[in-house]
Design a protein around this motif. Structure first.
Motif, PDB file in Angstrom:
ATOM      1  N   GLU A   6       0.839  -1.192   0.000  1.00 28.99           N
ATOM      2  CA  GLU A   6       0.000   0.000   0.000  1.00 28.99           C
ATOM      3  C   GLU A   6       0.876   1.244   0.000  1.00 28.99           C
ATOM      4  O   GLU A   6       1.932   1.269   0.640  1.00 28.99           O
ATOM      5  CB  GLU A   6      -0.915   0.034   1.236  1.00 28.99           C
ATOM      6  N   CYS A  22      -2.694   0.069  -4.182  1.00 27.58           N
ATOM      7  CA  CYS A  22      -2.424  -1.281  -3.709  1.00 27.58           C
ATOM      8  C   CYS A  22      -1.805  -2.036  -4.873  1.00 27.58           C
ATOM      9  O   CYS A  22      -2.507  -2.412  -5.818  1.00 27.58           O
ATOM     10  CB  CYS A  22      -3.714  -1.945  -3.234  1.00 27.58           C
ATOM     11  N   TRP A  36     -10.338  -2.903   0.524  1.00 28.94           N
ATOM     12  CA  TRP A  36      -9.661  -1.874   1.309  1.00 28.94           C
ATOM     13  C   TRP A  36     -10.266  -1.859   2.712  1.00 28.94           C
ATOM     14  O   TRP A  36     -11.496  -1.895   2.871  1.00 28.94           O
ATOM     15  CB  TRP A  36      -9.793  -0.495   0.678  1.00 28.94           C
ATOM     16  N   ARG A  38      -9.508  -0.323   6.995  1.00 33.75           N
ATOM     17  CA  ARG A  38      -8.780   0.646   7.803  1.00 33.75           C
ATOM     18  C   ARG A  38      -8.924   0.304   9.278  1.00 33.75           C
ATOM     19  O   ARG A  38      -9.879  -0.343   9.696  1.00 33.75           O
ATOM     20  CB  ARG A  38      -9.258   2.077   7.534  1.00 33.75           C
ATOM     21  N   ARG A  45     -10.887  -3.283  13.118  1.00 32.29           N
ATOM     22  CA  ARG A  45     -10.648  -3.140  11.691  1.00 32.29           C
ATOM     23  C   ARG A  45     -11.977  -3.041  10.952  1.00 32.29           C
ATOM     24  O   ARG A  45     -12.914  -3.795  11.221  1.00 32.29           O
ATOM     25  CB  ARG A  45      -9.832  -4.322  11.175  1.00 32.29           C
ATOM     26  N   VAL A  93      -4.842   3.698   9.704  1.00 31.48           N
ATOM     27  CA  VAL A  93      -3.959   2.971   8.813  1.00 31.48           C
ATOM     28  C   VAL A  93      -4.831   2.210   7.826  1.00 31.48           C
ATOM     29  O   VAL A  93      -5.750   1.491   8.225  1.00 31.48           O
ATOM     30  CB  VAL A  93      -3.040   2.005   9.578  1.00 31.48           C
ATOM     31  N   TYR A  94      -4.550   2.364   6.548  1.00 32.48           N
ATOM     32  CA  TYR A  94      -5.342   1.754   5.492  1.00 32.48           C
ATOM     33  C   TYR A  94      -4.597   0.560   4.907  1.00 32.48           C
ATOM     34  O   TYR A  94      -3.408   0.649   4.589  1.00 32.48           O
ATOM     35  CB  TYR A  94      -5.655   2.771   4.397  1.00 32.48           C
ATOM     36  N   TYR A  95      -5.310  -0.554   4.762  1.00 29.76           N
ATOM     37  CA  TYR A  95      -4.752  -1.803   4.275  1.00 29.76           C
ATOM     38  C   TYR A  95      -5.530  -2.299   3.061  1.00 29.76           C
ATOM     39  O   TYR A  95      -6.721  -2.020   2.920  1.00 29.76           O
ATOM     40  CB  TYR A  95      -4.831  -2.897   5.335  1.00 29.76           C
ATOM     41  N   TRP A 112      -2.123  -9.552   3.207  1.00 24.32           N
ATOM     42  CA  TRP A 112      -2.174  -8.186   3.724  1.00 24.32           C
ATOM     43  C   TRP A 112      -0.844  -7.472   3.555  1.00 24.32           C
ATOM     44  O   TRP A 112       0.225  -8.049   3.797  1.00 24.32           O
ATOM     45  CB  TRP A 112      -2.531  -8.201   5.210  1.00 24.32           C
ATOM     46  N   GLY A 115       0.267  -1.598   5.244  1.00 26.96           N
ATOM     47  CA  GLY A 115      -0.607  -0.479   5.481  1.00 26.96           C
ATOM     48  C   GLY A 115       0.060   0.854   5.184  1.00 26.96           C
ATOM     49  O   GLY A 115       1.283   0.963   5.129  1.00 26.96           O
ATOM     50  N   THR A 116      -0.777   1.868   5.000  1.00 28.70           N
ATOM     51  CA  THR A 116      -0.294   3.221   4.798  1.00 28.70           C
ATOM     52  C   THR A 116      -1.107   4.164   5.677  1.00 28.70           C
ATOM     53  O   THR A 116      -2.328   4.062   5.751  1.00 28.70           O
ATOM     54  CB  THR A 116      -0.372   3.626   3.305  1.00 28.70           C
ATOM     55  N   GLN A 117      -0.422   5.058   6.374  1.00 30.49           N
ATOM     56  CA  GLN A 117      -1.060   5.943   7.340  1.00 30.49           C
ATOM     57  C   GLN A 117      -1.714   7.120   6.636  1.00 30.49           C
ATOM     58  O   GLN A 117      -1.082   7.804   5.827  1.00 30.49           O
ATOM     59  CB  GLN A 117      -0.029   6.457   8.352  1.00 30.49           C
TER      60      GLN A 117
END
Length: 122
Positions: A6, A22, A36, A38, A45, A93-95, A112, A115-117
């Motif tokens: 991500e 992604c 997606w 978060r 989650r 945080v997005y996954y 998985w 993640g990205t903040q």
């Protein structure tokens, strides 16, 4: 080796926009549904949306309807999440992860990424 990465997160002001990516390596992403998700501190989650291999989409969270849009670029082996009109409560945080379909909980998804903040603050 199968891996999702991500990217695209960062700090944005309320009302702003971000596009998350992604990207898949080691396998063809267009074979799978991609979801997606978060997770904010202290919260469970949460599923956001999911893109089917066929191109159809499923929304999980009413709070992002009309603001977030999932899309695919099969040539780039990448799925995107366009986020508009961002709110402070979108901070998380997005996954991304893959599954055979979209009609499952987050626990049924796999591969998985880290993640990205995303931080929404004035």
């Amino acid at each position: 080796q199968l891996q999702l990465v991500e990217s695209g997160g960062g700090l944005v002001q309320p009302g702003g926009s971000l596009r998350l990516s992604c990207a898949a390596s080691g396998f063809r992403l267009d074979y799978y549904a991609v979801g997606w998700f978060r997770q904010a501190p202290g919260k469970e989650r949460e599923g956001i949306s999911c893109a089917l291999a066929s191109g159809g989409t499923t929304n999980y969270a009413d709070s992002v309807k009309g603001r977030f849009t999932i899309s695919r670029d099969n040539a780039k082996n990448t799925v995107y999440l366009q986020m508009n009109s961002l709110k402070p409560e979108d901070t998380a945080v997005y996954y991304c992860a893959v599954n055979l379909g979209c009609g499952s909980s987050w626990a049924d998804f796999g591969s998985w990424g880290q993640g990205t903040q995303v931080t929404v603050s004035s």
